[in-house]
Design a protein around this motif. Structure first.
Motif, mmCIF file in Angstrom:
data_model
loop_
_atom_site.group_PDB
_atom_site.id
_atom_site.type_symbol
_atom_site.label_atom_id
_atom_site.label_comp_id
_atom_site.label_asym_id
_atom_site.label_seq_id
_atom_site.Cartn_x
_atom_site.Cartn_y
_atom_site.Cartn_z
ATOM 1 N N LEU A 40 0.824 -1.209 0.000
ATOM 2 C CA LEU A 40 0.000 0.000 0.000
ATOM 3 C C LEU A 40 0.857 1.258 0.000
ATOM 4 N N LEU A 41 2.030 1.204 0.641
ATOM 5 C CA LEU A 41 2.953 2.339 0.575
ATOM 6 C C LEU A 41 3.417 2.559 -0.860
ATOM 7 N N GLU A 42 3.730 1.498 -1.552
ATOM 8 C CA GLU A 42 4.103 1.594 -2.965
ATOM 9 C C GLU A 42 2.939 2.158 -3.775
ATOM 10 N N THR A 43 1.749 1.701 -3.463
ATOM 11 C CA THR A 43 0.556 2.174 -4.162
ATOM 12 C C THR A 43 0.344 3.668 -3.953
ATOM 13 N N THR A 44 0.482 4.141 -2.729
ATOM 14 C CA THR A 44 0.287 5.564 -2.466
ATOM 15 C C THR A 44 1.363 6.406 -3.145
ATOM 16 N N GLY A 45 2.568 5.871 -3.256
ATOM 17 C CA GLY A 45 3.615 6.578 -4.000
ATOM 18 C C GLY A 45 3.261 6.699 -5.470
ATOM 19 N N ARG A 46 2.724 5.648 -6.033
ATOM 20 C CA ARG A 46 2.308 5.682 -7.444
ATOM 21 C C ARG A 46 1.126 6.636 -7.644
ATOM 22 N N ILE A 47 0.204 6.656 -6.696
ATOM 23 C CA ILE A 47 -0.927 7.584 -6.774
ATOM 24 C C ILE A 47 -0.422 9.018 -6.728
ATOM 25 N N LYS A 48 0.534 9.277 -5.862
ATOM 26 C CA LYS A 48 1.088 10.629 -5.753
ATOM 27 C C LYS A 48 1.741 11.062 -7.065
ATOM 28 N N ARG A 49 2.523 10.168 -7.654
ATOM 29 C CA ARG A 49 3.204 10.509 -8.911
ATOM 30 C C ARG A 49 2.221 10.729 -10.059
ATOM 31 N N GLU A 50 1.216 9.887 -10.135
ATOM 32 C CA GLU A 50 0.302 9.953 -11.274
ATOM 33 C C GLU A 50 -0.824 10.981 -11.106
ATOM 34 N N PHE A 51 -1.335 11.111 -9.885
ATOM 35 C CA PHE A 51 -2.499 11.967 -9.658
ATOM 36 C C PHE A 51 -2.174 13.230 -8.866
ATOM 37 N N GLY A 52 -0.942 13.326 -8.359
ATOM 38 C CA GLY A 52 -0.552 14.508 -7.609
ATOM 39 C C GLY A 52 -1.196 14.606 -6.241
ATOM 40 N N VAL A 53 -1.566 13.469 -5.664
ATOM 41 C CA VAL A 53 -2.241 13.439 -4.368
ATOM 42 C C VAL A 53 -1.317 12.802 -3.338
ATOM 43 N N ALA A 54 -0.954 13.591 -2.325
ATOM 44 C CA ALA A 54 -0.167 13.067 -1.208
ATOM 45 C C ALA A 54 -1.136 12.657 -0.113
ATOM 46 N N LEU A 55 -1.124 11.378 0.227
ATOM 47 C CA LEU A 55 -2.066 10.852 1.214
ATOM 48 C C LEU A 55 -1.402 10.722 2.577
#
Length: 83
Positions: free
Chosen positions: A43-58
Motif C-alpha cells: 500500500l505504501l508503494e501504491t500511495t507513492g504511485r498515486i502521488k506521482r500519477e495523480f498529484g495526491v499526497a495521502l
C-alpha cells in the motif's frame, strides 16, 4: 472538470506495483486489502504511485484507515476535490 480516481485506476496501480494479475477482478470494493493479499508495504508503494500519477499526497494514518479498495478510492477522490 476535475480528474476522478476510479476503482479501475486502483486495480491498474496495484497490478503495476505487484506484478500480480489475479484477485483484483470482480467486485473488490468492500474486500479488505489484507484478504486480497496486499500488506502495508504494497500500500505504501501504491500511495507513492498515486502521488506521482495523480498529484495526491495521502496521509499515512488515513491510508491505514482505508482498509478496502473502495475506501482508498474515496480518500483519493476527497483529496482531488480539495485540491
Amino acid at each position: 472538470m476535475a480528474r476522478v480516481f476510479t476503482l479501475d485506476d486502483l486495480r491498474r496501480i496495484l497490478r503495476e506495483g505487484s506484478g500480480e494479475t489475479g484477485e483484483l477482478d470482480g467486485d473488490i470494493e468492500h474486500i479488505e486489502f489484507e484478504a486480497l493479499g496486499y500488506e502495508s508495504l504494497a500500500l505504501l508503494e501504491t500511495t507513492g504511485r498515486i502521488k506521482r500519477e495523480f498529484g495526491v499526497a495521502l496521509d499515512d494514518d488515513a491510508v491505514v484507515a482505508a482498509t478496502t479498495p473502495g475506501a482508498l478510492v474515496a480518500l483519493v477522490n476527497d483529496q482531488l476535490l480539495a485540491a
